[in-house]
Design an enzyme around this catalytic site. Structure first.
Site, PDB file in Angstrom:
ATOM      1  N   GLY A  90      -1.793  -1.474  23.398  1.00 50.26           N
ATOM      2  CA  GLY A  90      -3.530  -0.382  23.427  1.00 50.26           C
ATOM      3  C   GLY A  90      -4.081  -0.109  23.777  1.00 50.26           C
ATOM      4  O   GLY A  90      -4.848   0.310  24.566  1.00 50.26           O
ATOM      5  N   ASP A 139       0.804  -1.604  -0.062  1.00 48.76           N
ATOM      6  CA  ASP A 139       0.198  -0.045   0.216  1.00 48.76           C
ATOM      7  C   ASP A 139       1.030   1.502   0.113  1.00 48.76           C
ATOM      8  O   ASP A 139       0.715   2.658   0.513  1.00 48.76           O
ATOM      9  CB  ASP A 139      -1.275   0.066   1.214  1.00 48.76           C
ATOM     10  CG  ASP A 139      -0.732   0.140   3.181  1.00 48.76           C
ATOM     11  OD1 ASP A 139       0.669   0.089   2.615  1.00 48.76           O
ATOM     12  OD2 ASP A 139      -1.084  -0.020   3.293  1.00 48.76           O
ATOM     13  N   CYS A 171      -8.198  -0.541   8.651  1.00 51.41           N
ATOM     14  CA  CYS A 171      -6.861   0.414   8.241  1.00 51.41           C
ATOM     15  C   CYS A 171      -6.697   1.498   7.513  1.00 51.41           C
ATOM     16  O   CYS A 171      -7.140   1.334   6.228  1.00 51.41           O
ATOM     17  CB  CYS A 171      -6.019  -0.880   6.457  1.00 51.41           C
ATOM     18  SG  CYS A 171      -4.547  -0.668   6.186  1.00 51.41           S
ATOM     19  N   ALA A 180      -9.996  -8.302  -5.781  1.00 56.31           N
ATOM     20  CA  ALA A 180      -8.302  -8.471  -5.675  1.00 56.31           C
ATOM     21  C   ALA A 180      -8.396  -8.114  -4.482  1.00 56.31           C
ATOM     22  O   ALA A 180      -7.495  -7.551  -3.323  1.00 56.31           O
ATOM     23  CB  ALA A 180      -8.523  -7.614  -6.853  1.00 56.31           C
TER      24      ALA A 180
END
Ligand code: SF4
Length: 716
Positions: free
Chosen positions: A210, A12, A132, A407
């Site tokens: 976290g 990406d 994301c 995809a």
């Protein structure tokens, strides 16, 4: 010799590359001379293209689902049969019974899938951006009305939450980071683990997994109570400052020290460094997108940027780009009726992502003359993935009976892998558009052979976050019968009577239509990036026209309008039985998500899925380097190879993302090429207890507990 511009989409980072061709040989190098080297993955394109595992013909499963008895069929036959089955599903169950999961950057066509869905009448689109960057985009939008982009050229303080950049991990940003540090910028890295990037930091805060939101809330407390904020910007441009001030009083540095394990003095010191900068940036990082407190964490980051005066200084808020047919305009969201929009799965339980959430910006957009639905990251109006999978599996609140994986290796890209497999098994039609027989494709009725980035001409980007038009030219022809995604969409649209909405005969005609507003055509295009002018409105595109420190959108959707902190954790789990906290989603350098594991040279660098564990647990578990370990949560178990790492905090496990073994036998009876044996998605629940409240994103980063067992041998 010729030169072409190409965009690598093996990950990406979408690197722009210059391809030089001489005597049929193609050499690649970074198009931007400031990027010193290309990562080795891009050089593997020919091996990827010609690989023996590449799907090169349309395939039809003639056995049971998951049995993988494939028959080669022609494109005409496959499109005829899919179109007929889609018509059957629509007639029996309604158009909303069709779901699609897509990763548009992998096939190069933004907006066209949404257009197809809007025309047939289904709102049930999902994308992995849910976990994301997409959820970051929703929070930016709720705060500023649009997305913020870090301006690296000015940055003098950089705050990273777990980002580990390198020449193979977002190299563009890595070189910007190196150059910022060289000119004296300070780096604050918040990461429980020591990484290559953390070792460059001026301040490395080894936070408890976290708990980033607790740290950020106490930074806001310090910034406000020590009057370190930009009073002028706050007075002129923000909404809800007094409410925010009241809210953060409980989040003192002493309180945060207990929550996140960082010394209160360090919290104060780093808050002062951030607020005292001339041009600080908090670049996007995925850690914030996969937590129980994701929305609050991202809200805190947005608030800090604003109250410290960095908006449109070092944090740029563009508006929708103009001058080009954007992905959102092409999608044509007005083609979908309000009645169908209201059926979008997730509207009731997690509406921020859905059409319902998006509707809150309509008035602000209309006021500045924007009449289409701007979709920042290809997902500003998507369904909630766990709710969609539940509808596919359990047929509640209504049945979804046809699914396209475009995809996208769907079953491995979201939490609760077994739940997604069960969802697939209850479908009347499953179609995969793929390059190799992924675990998802193994469960399809039809597998359509997609082209790859080196084989196509791409007009982009596929997401509307950047105000640019990019061009990526093919450097090879598609092998055998591989086709681009527009060929499939057009073929189905024609068969379903939608030709009028898809008048472009092929991808070049579509590109020319989109470039028309710029008086360009694909053949005459400059082939390089064209910057577009983002609309400048003199106001923010939120309902109040201000930066909303108190979010009116969240409030009207029934959520807390101010950020808060919730302790994460699994209710009712016995911590003595499950003593480890797990952190998943870790990306390894030689591959990307679930891709590239069949490329030999890359696989040799990373042949097995590694479990990072602190060596202090060695004796207790009789553990060695490279021992095979079974990791179990209350949901499921996977097997990983131990890597003893003393920078991994004791009591925690780091789990890699997306492991399967493409060389292994296929099909359900063979564990989907070992996906069910190794993929992190097996371990994580997508039930409400493990989701962020506002957006329903799955918590993968601390909170879920696990136990381990050392195996005598690996199960084969
Ligand atoms: S980092 Fe490597 S794999 Fe990712 S886009 Fe750039 S060249 Fe391709």
């Amino acid at each position: 010799m010729g030169r072409k511009n190409v965009t690598c989409t093996f990950c990406d980072n979408l690197c722009s590359l210059a391809a030089n061709t001489r005597d049929d040989c193609v050499s690649l190098r970074p198009a931007n001379p400031e990027i010193l080297q290309i990562c080795p993955k891009a050089h593997m394109w020919e091996e990827y293209q010609q690989h023996e595992l590449r799907i090169t013909k349309p395939l039809k499963n003639v056995g049971k689902r998951g049995e993988g008895i494939w028959e080669e069929v022609s494109w005409n036959t496959v499109l005829d049969e899919i179109a007929e089955k889609l018509q059957g599903v629509i007639a029996k169950w309604g158009a909303e019974a069709i779901g699609i999961s897509e990763c548009a950057i992998n096939h190069g066509f933004g907006g066209i899938t949404r257009r197809f869905m809007n025309c047939i009448g289904t709102p049930n689109y999902i994308a992995p951006q849910h976990l994301c960057m997409g959820n970051t985009a929703q929070v930016h939008r709720a705060t500023y009305g649009w997305y913020t982009t870090a301006n690296w050229d000015k940055a003098d303080v950089i705050v990273y939450f777990g980002q580990n950049r390198g020449s193979e991990l977002w190299p563009g940003e890595y070189f910007k980071l190196k150059s910022a540090l060289k000119r004296g910028a300070a780096l604050i890295e918040i990461d429980p683990k020591t990484t290559e990037t953390a070792s460059l930091a001026d301040h490395h805060l080894r936070i408890r997994y976290g708990t980033d939101t607790a740290l950020l809330l106490s930074w806001i407390n310090v910034v406000i109570n020590e009057n370190l904020y930009d009073e002028k910007f706050v007075a002129e441009n923000t909404y809800g400052f007094d409410d925010l001030k009241k809210r953060v009083q409980i989040y003192t540095p002493q309180w945060a020290e207990k929550a996140c394990g960082i010394n209160a003095e360090t919290i104060r010191l780093t808050a002062r460094i951030y607020a005292g900068a001339k041009a600080a940036i908090i670049p996007w990082g995925v850690v914030g997108d996969m937590q129980k407190n994701s929305t609050s964490m991202l809200r805190c980051q947005c608030i800090l940027r604003a109250i410290c005066g960095y908006i449109n200084v070092s944090e740029l808020v563009f508006g929708p780009a103009t001058g080009f047919i954007t992905n959102s305009e092409l999608a044509g969201f007005d083609l979908l009726s309000n009645e169908q929009k209201a059926k979008q799965l997730g509207t009731e339980n997690y509406p921020l992502f859905t059409f319902k959430g998006g509707s809150h910006y309509e008035a602000a957009l209309h006021e500045v003359g924007i009449d289409h639905y701007p979709d920042i990251l290809g997902c500003s109006c998507m369904a909630h993935p766990p709710t969609l999978f539940a509808a596919m599996r359990e047929e509640e609140p209504y049945a979804v009976k046809a699914f396209f994986a475009v995809a996208n290796n769907t079953i491995m890209s979201y939490a609760n892998q077994q739940g997604i497999v069960d969802a697939f098994m209850n479908q009347e039609l499953v179609v995969a558009f793929e390059n190799v027989m992924s675990p998802t494709a193994q469960l399809a009725d039809y597998v359509l052979p997609g082209d790859m980035w080196a084989e196509r001409d791409v007009l982009g980007p596929q997401l509307d976050v950047a105000p640019v038009v990019t061009f990526s030219e093919h450097i090879a022809c598609p092998v055998e019968e591989c086709k681009d995604w527009y060929y499939v969409v057009k073929g189905l649209a024609d068969r379903l009577g939608l030709s009028e909405q898809f008048p472009w005969q092929d991808s070049h005609a579509l590109h020319d239509y989109r470039l028309g507003k710029l008086d360009e055509t694909w053949n005459e295009s400059p082939g390089t990036v064209i910057p577009l002018t983002p609309a400048a409105f003199g106001k923010f595109l939120t309902p109040t026209g201000k930066v909303e420190l108190r979010s009116t959108v969240l409030e009207s959707l029934g959520y807390d309008p101010l950020p808060y902190y919730l302790e994460h954790g699994e209710e009712g789990v016995d911590e003595s039985e499950y003593p480890f906290v797990i952190f998943a989603g870790y990306r390894e350098r030689p591959n990307y998500n679930t891709c590239l594991r069949h490329i030999k040279a890359l696989r040799q660098r990373q042949s097995e899925p590694l479990l990072f564990i602190n060596p202090s647990h060695k004796d207790e578990y009789d553990l060695e380097e490279e021992s095979w370990v079974k990791v179990s949560t209350t949901l499921g178990s996977i097997e990983l190879m131990a890597h003893l790492d003393d920078t991994q905090p004791p009591g925690t496990l780091r789990i890699p993302h997306g492991w399967w073994k493409p060389e292994q036998p296929q099909g359900l009876s063979a564990d989907l090429s070992k996906a069910t044996q190794h993929n992190d998605g097996v371990l994580f629940s997508d039930a409400d207890w493990n989701l962020d409240k506002e957006q329903g994103v799955v918590n993968l980063r601390g909170g879920v507990r696990a136990k381990i067992e050392v195996l005598k041998t690996q199960r084969t």
